[in-house]
Design an enzyme around this catalytic site. Structure first.
Site, PDB file in Angstrom:
ATOM      1  CG  ASN A   1       7.376  -9.371   1.443  1.00  0.00           C
ATOM      2  OD1 ASN A   1       8.468  -9.367   0.892  1.00  0.00           O
ATOM      3  ND2 ASN A   1       6.343  -8.651   1.006  1.00  0.00           N
TER       4      ASN A   1
ATOM      5  CE  LYS B   1       6.469  -5.342   2.563  1.00  0.00           C
ATOM      6  NZ  LYS B   1       5.487  -4.324   2.890  1.00  0.00           N
TER       7      LYS B   1
ATOM      8  CG  HIS C   1       3.181  -7.313  -1.703  1.00  0.00           C
ATOM      9  ND1 HIS C   1       3.145  -5.949  -1.551  1.00  0.00           N
ATOM     10  CD2 HIS C   1       3.264  -7.840  -0.465  1.00  0.00           C
ATOM     11  CE1 HIS C   1       3.217  -5.671  -0.250  1.00  0.00           C
ATOM     12  NE2 HIS C   1       3.284  -6.789   0.427  1.00  0.00           N
TER      13      HIS C   1
ATOM     14  CD  GLU D   1       5.091  -3.138  -0.537  1.00  0.00           C
ATOM     15  OE1 GLU D   1       6.028  -3.909  -0.774  1.00  0.00           O
ATOM     16  OE2 GLU D   1       4.694  -2.885   0.630  1.00  0.00           O
TER      17      GLU D   1
ATOM     18  CD  GLU E   1       0.389  -8.611   2.666  1.00  0.00           C
ATOM     19  OE1 GLU E   1       1.073  -8.701   3.688  1.00  0.00           O
ATOM     20  OE2 GLU E   1       0.854  -8.275   1.566  1.00  0.00           O
TER      21      GLU E   1
ATOM     22  N   GLY F   1       2.613  -1.551   6.598  1.00  0.00           N
ATOM     23  CA  GLY F   1       3.672  -0.627   6.993  1.00  0.00           C
ATOM     24  C   GLY F   1       3.173   0.615   7.699  1.00  0.00           C
TER      25      GLY F   1
ATOM     26  CB  SER G   1       0.648  -3.315  11.013  1.00  0.00           C
ATOM     27  OG  SER G   1       0.994  -2.230  10.159  1.00  0.00           O
TER      28      SER G   1
HETATM   29  P1  13P Z   1       4.127  -4.812   7.281  1.00  0.00           P
HETATM   30  O1  13P Z   1       4.125  -6.053   8.159  1.00  0.00           O
HETATM   31  O2  13P Z   1       5.419  -4.061   7.335  1.00  0.00           O
HETATM   32  O3  13P Z   1       2.924  -3.977   7.495  1.00  0.00           O
HETATM   33  O4  13P Z   1       4.057  -5.344   5.759  1.00  0.00           O
HETATM   34  C1  13P Z   1       3.084  -6.251   5.407  1.00  0.00           C
HETATM   35  C2  13P Z   1       3.390  -6.772   4.064  1.00  0.00           C
HETATM   36  O5  13P Z   1       3.290  -6.058   3.081  1.00  0.00           O
HETATM   37  C3  13P Z   1       3.850  -8.158   3.955  1.00  0.00           C
HETATM   38  O6  13P Z   1       3.834  -8.586   2.629  1.00  0.00           O
END
Ligand code: 13P
Length: 248
Positions: free
Chosen positions: A9, A11, A96, A98, A165, A171, A208
């Site tokens: 992803n 983003k 997601h 976010e 997740e 992150g 992560s």
């Molecule tokens: P990270 O791998 O940067 O922690 O992000 C995970 C994520 O949100 C994938 O959709």
């Protein structure tokens, strides 16, 4: 029984030229990845066409990060399921954390997205996960169970992918331990069992994921793949994740 799926992803990262640079390095390596695994990248909308064009004839699938659940209409700034099909998209992230946190997306709306994607033959990747506060309050499994049930109401579950997740692992460099992730995946599969053939549904772990923890995660019986954020932005680290060594 369940084909592993490693999904990146991106983003809100990477322009079209960045996408070309990434794929020029990544695609030639892809032939080393065992053929029984699916590899997917979800770039921002504006880089999807470039990625689809460059990935043509390779095993790489391209997905989207979002969709609006209407066929067409006066929805300024939105992208419809058919527009994604037209662009060559095979998978689409839904819900997601976010999107839930910054754009106020709630389960009923996410369920509409899941249904709209299935109508056009795109596989939704339904993202669920608890916050740190919820985990510390002992609510992780119930929060996630409710997200799964609400997101998948009325849906043929064998046509979707679920991604667990935990919000506190995204992150942050803090991965859930393989054992904790497995426990949640098993719990999700129990929830799915009430809705259909849970054994056929792929459940990805995200938060992560890196080259040095993927093998341990993938060794767990209910972890069927990964949803990778930061580490999918670099071709060699994403390749190393896709090419993880299966534990005996
Ligand atoms: P990270 O791998 O940067 O922690 O992000 C995970 C994520 O949100 C994938 O959709």
């Amino acid at each position: 029984m369940r084909r592993p799926l490693i999904a990146g992803n991106w983003k809100m990262f990477k322009t079209n030229p960045d996408t070309s640079v990434f794929l020029a390095e990544f695609l030639p390596k892809l032939s080393d990845v065992p053929s029984g695994r699916d590899v997917l990248l979800c770039p921002p909308f504006l880089s999807i066409a470039r990625a689809v064009g460059l990935a043509a004839g390779t095993p790489l699938c391209v997905g989207a990060q979002n969709v609006y659940p209407k066929e067409n209409g006066a929805f300024t700034g939105e992208v419809s399921p058919l527009m994604l099909v037209d662009a060559g998209v095979k998978y689409c992230l839904v819900g997601h954390s976010e999107r839930r946190a910054y754009f106020g997306e709630v389960d009923t709306f996410l369920n509409e997205k899941v249904r709209a994607l299935l109508e056009v033959g795109i596989t939704p990747i339904v993202c669920v996960g608890e916050t740190l506060e919820q985990r510390e309050a002992g609510q992780a499994e119930s929060v996630v169970a409710e997200q799964v049930r609400a997101g998948l109401t009325g849906v043929a579950i064998t046509s979707v992918v679920v991604a667990y997740e935990p919000v506190w692992a995204i992150g942050t460099g803090k991965t859930a331990s393989a054992a904790d992730a497995q426990q949640m995946h098993a719990s999700i599969r129990t929830v799915l069992a009430a809705l259909g053939e849970a054994e056929l549904v792929r459940i990805l772990y995200g938060g992560s994921v890196k080259a040095d923890n993927i093998a341990e995660l993938m060794a767990m019986p209910d972890i069927d793949g990964a949803l990778v954020g930061g580490a999918s932005l670099d071709p060699s680290s994403f390749y190393a994740i896709c090419n993880y060594v299966e534990k005996g």
